[in-house]
Design an enzyme around this catalytic site. Structure first.
Site, PDB file in Angstrom:
ATOM      1  CG  HIS A 124     -11.817 -40.897  72.299  1.00  0.00           C
ATOM      2  ND1 HIS A 124     -11.566 -42.213  72.002  1.00  0.00           N
ATOM      3  CD2 HIS A 124     -13.112 -40.694  71.958  1.00  0.00           C
ATOM      4  CE1 HIS A 124     -12.650 -42.786  71.502  1.00  0.00           C
ATOM      5  NE2 HIS A 124     -13.604 -41.858  71.458  1.00  0.00           N
ATOM      6  CG  HIS A 133     -22.206 -40.970  67.239  1.00  0.00           C
ATOM      7  ND1 HIS A 133     -22.772 -42.075  67.849  1.00  0.00           N
ATOM      8  CD2 HIS A 133     -20.949 -40.874  67.735  1.00  0.00           C
ATOM      9  CE1 HIS A 133     -21.882 -42.615  68.677  1.00  0.00           C
ATOM     10  NE2 HIS A 133     -20.776 -41.893  68.624  1.00  0.00           N
TER      11      HIS A 133
END
Length: 744
Positions: A108, A273
């Site tokens: 992020h 993920h």
């Protein structure tokens, strides 16, 4: 005063929020209204002020590169590993390992980058500053940084937050069994939020307005995310609806704004993920205010959770709940296999958000609990995950990865490396022992010098030969400017090194006047060939060097014609890149929609010309005085697009004088908008009514804006021309050498 200080650091919009936070009353607020509150259309020069005043606590002679290189990187990584695997009671680690949280933190941080203007990214450590530290997509990343604080405290100024955040992501991957491609340090921290980045038009978090998209429904090229305050897209699906097909379109759109192709996009999502879980134990209504709105006693920690214990299994982050596989702290093929091998069905999770479960419950209670492995959890998928399976092209990549796990590992490693280093520029800026030897195309490679560089005698001879050619002062200046001014300090791309102005796409850009450019380059290439062919001692001159040298020679000639003997500094060493070393699609993002320095405004430009000038000046790392003197000097030199007379307010064009600013500030004239073009203004003699000159908003702003007029009147004074010439040369040299990282 405190309020103006906060305004300077975080932008005008932050001040009302800060006043509300500490309880400043209405009367005090009305007494401290800023100039922008009174005059919202005032030209915002704040981003150039950041270039003038670093605003950091470091010594003037502090060299971060030298400090970083003194680190024992293995020791640093060991300390990060220890912090990562030591669960803190105040914020316990999922599965006893902060690795997945650190990966999200690094992702992020770097994932805000966008190729359009090079802004965003991990450099600067902006994730710890507003507004990014308080984005809804960064819920609980404040805790990740606090877990890392002991490491930062130990190494201090030798290790920036920007580097530490990214390094923590790499160490996390390695700790959980993944082999990374490499790591480079060199990200220097900022100490105030990024005032130049445009995050979107919305006035509230997690909103999506029509203005975020173009007429074809694609994300506006200046943005990198489809939702205000999210990194990329809504994980539940567009507008919170579980629509995988529409989600796939959004994913491809947003990742393309980071110059990621389908394979890189799938690798990043699938690789990321593979680890960890998402948190939505209950509704987000339980969460308190974000860090920038939290009470002072919270000391910068936000999103206090009132559900259960507020942490561990009761954590609320995205509002979606569950892991992607049964081994959330191990690198394996679990995510890819689960996504492809099972049928997924949408449902509302405990947090009230859309997520996906195996249709027949095959993976229910299959994953360990975050606090107690015996407390089983259901494996889930996001709408954005199912989108990869539904989209034919994305699915093809997924199946290729499933068939070849080693290829998946390699692709994710390189895509992750690109993600976390994309905003750092060329590899010569990279620091540390883990920098890969391989240079990738996205790093805009240029050849090394394998010849002797020209010295003072050769430089003097080449300048004479250039000035003796048919090329004019304005042609030489415009070509050098066109080559060097592609530089963007935001991501250290562009610049004169490589001479890519002779390659596609730059040679065809409208702003560069392709036909005239071809003529200039042809002449310079002849001079280059004659010089190189005549040398038997191994000395060579690159076209990149010759383009800059030609501009320098023209500036010196123009200064001499004005009566000033001045040398423009020149440092050889640039080399010429090939077309194969140039990613055409990626370089398209560097094409300016406007260049006020050349008085060019493209048909697609939407913002006022003066705002686009300031934006271009910021990307060139210029201050307000530097921007001012460059515009005045380039106009005097006649370096305008299409050789137009717009802004050339002098009877002595191609002579480096302060005539332009004297004309702008001359009260014997008055301005009037031209009848045929609202972007053009006519300068009329007050007595005769005759039109003497024509200009644009970029030219007029130096008389209309109070700050710019204050600088312009210094240069317009009768005794200031010598200073004007000297300051122009200094600013010109700065632009010509912005990309010369080898000189630092």
């Amino acid at each position: 005063m405190l309020v103006p200080t906060l305004s300077f650091a975080y932008g005008e919009d932050f001040v009302p929020k800060w006043k509300s936070l500490i309880g400043v009353g209405h009367n005090y607020a009305s007494m401290t209204r800023s100039n922008r509150d009174w005059w919202p259309n005032q030209l915002d020069l704040e981003i150039l002020d950041q270039n003038a005043r670093p605003g950091d606590p470091m010594d003037d002679d502090f060299d971060y590169a030298e400090a970083f290189e003194s680190l024992d990187l293995d020791e640093v990584k060991a300390d990060v590993e220890e912090a990562m695997t030591t669960s803190e009671e105040w914020w316990p680690a999922d599965y006893g390992h902060y690795g997945p949280l650190f990966i999200r933190m690094a992702w992020h941080s770097a994932g805000t980058y966008r190729t359009h203007d090079g802004r965003g990214g991990a450099s600067g450590g902006h994730q710890r500053l507003p507004p990014i530290n308080s984005w809804p997509d960064n819920v609980n990343l404040d805790k990740a940084r606090r877990v890392l604080w002991p490491v930062k405290q130990k190494y201090g100024r030798k290790l920036s937050w920007g580097d530490l955040i990214v390094l923590a992501g790499n160490v996390a991957l390695e700790s959980m069994g993944f082999e990374t491609f490499g790591f480079a340090g060199g990200r220097i921290d900022d100490y105030r939020g990024d005032a130049a980045a445009n995050w979107g038009p919305e006035e509230a978090w997690e909103e999506t307005s029509a203005e975020r998209f173009d007429e074809e429904g694609r994300l506006h090229e200046t943005l990198g995310n489809t939702v205000m305050g999210l990194i990329y897209v809504n994980p539940e699906g567009p507008n919170g609806e579980p629509d995988p097909d529409a989600s796939a379109e959004n994913i491809r759109d947003t990742f393309s704004h980071m110059a990621m192709d389908d394979e890189e996009t799938v690798a990043l999502i699938a690789g990321g993920h593979t680890f960890g879980k998402v948190h939505g134990a209950d509704s987000g209504d339980n969460l308190g205010p974000e860090p920038e709105a939290a009470p002072i006693e919270k000391q910068g920690l936000g999103w206090e959770n009132e559900f259960g214990s507020g942490k561990g299994a009761d954590t609320i982050t995205s509002g979606i709940e569950g892991p992607w596989n049964t081994t959330p702290t191990t690198w394996d093929m679990g995510y890819v296999d689960n996504l492809l091998n099972y049928t997924w069905w949408p449902e509302k999770g405990p947090g009230g958000a859309w997520q996906w479960t195996t249709q027949d419950g095959e993976l229910d209670d299959a994953a360990p609990g975050v606090e107690d492995p015996a407390e089983k959890e259901d494996v889930m998928m996001l709408t954005t995950d199912v989108a990869l399976k539904r989209d034919p092209d994305f699915r093809e990549v997924l199946e290729r990865f499933q068939d070849d796990p080693e290829y998946f590992q390699e692709t994710f490693a390189k895509a992750w490396y690109k993600l976390i280093h994309r905003d750092m520029g060329p590899p010569e800026r990279f620091l540390g022992p883990e920098v890969p030897e391989e240079t990738m195309l996205w790093q805009d490679p240029v050849p090394d010098t394998d010849y002797a560089l020209i010295g003072d005698a050769e430089i003097a001879d080449l300048k004479d030969e250039i000035l003796d050619s048919d090329l004019s002062v304005s042609q030489l200046v415009k070509t050098a400017w066109a080559s060097a001014s592609t530089y963007r300090d935001s991501d250290k791309r562009g610049g004169a090194n490589g001479a890519r102005i002779r390659l596609e796409p730059q040679r065809s850009w409208e702003v560069n006047e392709p036909d005239d450019l071809e003529s200039v380059l042809s002449t310079l290439e002849e001079i280059q060939a004659d010089f190189n062919d005549a040398r038997s001692d191994g000395t060579r001159v690159s076209l990149a060097d010759l383009i800059v040298l030609g501009g320098n020679a023209a500036v010196e000639q123009a200064a001499a014609d004005a009566g000033y003997d001045i040398d423009v500094p020149f440092e050889p060493g640039r080399t010429d890149a090939s077309q194969d070393q140039t990613d055409v699609e990626s370089f398209e993002a560097l094409e300016p929609e406007a260049d006020g320095f050349r008085n060019y405004r493209g048909d697609e430009a939407e913002r006022p010309a003066e705002e686009l000038l300031v934006d271009r000046a910021d990307l060139l790392d210029l201050t307000v005085p530097e921007m001012t003197v460059l515009v005045g000097g380039l106009r005097a030199l006649g370096a305008t697009h299409g050789d137009d007379d717009l802004g050339v307010f002098t009877d002595r064009p191609e002579t480096l004088t302060n005539d332009v600013f004297q004309t702008v500030l001359d009260m014997d004239y008055e301005w009037e908008q031209a009848a045929e073009d609202e972007e053009v203004y006519e300068l009329r003699d007050r007595k005769t009514g005759e039109v003497d000159y024509r200009g644009t908003r970029v030219d007029l702003v130096f008389g209309s804006d109070a700050r710019l007029r204050a600088v312009a009147d210094v240069y317009a004074s009768d005794d200031a021309e010598e200073q004007f010439v000297a300051d122009f040369v200094d600013a010109w040299h700065a632009v010509m050498t912005n990309d010369r990282f080898d000189l630092e």
